[in-house]
Design a protein around this motif. Structure first.
Motif: not given
Ligand code: 8IG
Length: 272
Positions: A136-141, A174-176, A179-180, A225-233
């Protein structure tokens, strides 16, 4: 055998066809941000905003129907709360292990780019190697290691993958949610999970998260050319780690995380 489709269809033409169909169905010429929802992320799109149009992903050129339980085969155009911008939400993805070829795996990302999106948020459910990341922990890639042995790039295109996972978008996330944590995602081809020995290897080569998606999509996104955000649960401890929590605890962790990851995604998308 070639790892890419050998037919003469240009994958970028197919993405443009898909984008045209999306524009027709949604009545909007362009979308701004794309979201790919992985395991455990299915209901989070509701918090991003109001679904203006939803339709079966399989009705769009190049997309196959959902094949993994728990993944919704719906594509949605979501009005991002209070911004006047639109998110294109893919309720399911094609995995490499489905054997439909790498072009199919990255078709959603190429379609997002053709639909006008400037950024894509790739989410997934994965195994975690750090004991502090319970289910259940979200983690930024922060970066990835692609162990699929393949690439979505065709021909001699030497695409730079430095800062593939946008530092700007990670800072924003991380501004949001200060704790990430963040970690290196290792994509295996699957569909089997890893052996304990493979997880020891992952640790040695610098991996923190293991899964069966995302990396190939991120590479295609960079090419487009896309900006990428990856978030794993993190949904489970990686193989061979200490005894997992009992099932009731895992279910409880999942429920508790649904709110957190939904609010997280909504707040991020609002700011992208
Ligand atoms: I959910 O432990 C999920 N997906 N490779 N390993 C891999 N993929 C996963 C895992 C895991 N958990």
């Amino acid at each position: 055998m070639s790892q890419h489709s050998t037919d003469s269809t240009d994958p970028f033409d197919l993405a443009r066809e898909a984008a045209a169909e999306i524009a027709r169905r949604t009545d909007v010429e362009r979308h701004d941000v794309a979201l790919v929802l992985g395991s455990g992320w299915g209901r989070t799109a509701d918090l991003v905003g109001e679904t203006v149009t939803g339709f079966d992903q399989a009705d769009v050129p190049g997309f196959a129907g959902a094949s993994v339980a728990g993944h919704s085969g719906t594509m949605r155009s979501v009005d991002i709360a209070g911004t006047g911008r639109r998110a294109l939400v893919f309720g399911t993805r094609t995995h490499y292990y489905e054997g439909r070829g790498v072009r199919s795996v990255v078709h959603a990302v190429r379609t997002a780019a053709a639909a006008g999106c400037r950024a894509v948020v790739l989410t997934n459910g994965c195994g975690g190697l750090r004991p502090e990341w319970g289910p259940g922990t979200p983690v930024l890639i922060s970066d990835h290691i692609n162990l699929t042995g393949t690439s979505p790039i065709e021909g001699a295109n030497f695409v730079d993958l430095t800062d593939l996972y946008s530092p700007r978008l990670r800072d924003l996330a991380r501004e949001v949610d200060p704790g990430l944590g963040e970690g290196v995602y290792v994509q295996f081809p699957g569909p089997h999970y890893e052996t304990p020995a493979e997880i020891r290897m992952v640790r040695t080569i610098g991996g923190d998260l293991v899964g069966m998606s995302t990396s190939l999509e991120a590479i295609a996104a960079r090419q487009a050319g896309l900006e990428v955000l990856g978030i794993s649960l993190v949904t489970n401890a990686a193989a061979g780690m200490d005894a997992p929590l009992d099932h009731a605890e895992v279910v409880a962790a999942g429920k508790a995380s649904a709110d957190r990851i939904g609010q997280l995604l909504a707040a991020i998308v609002e700011r992208i």
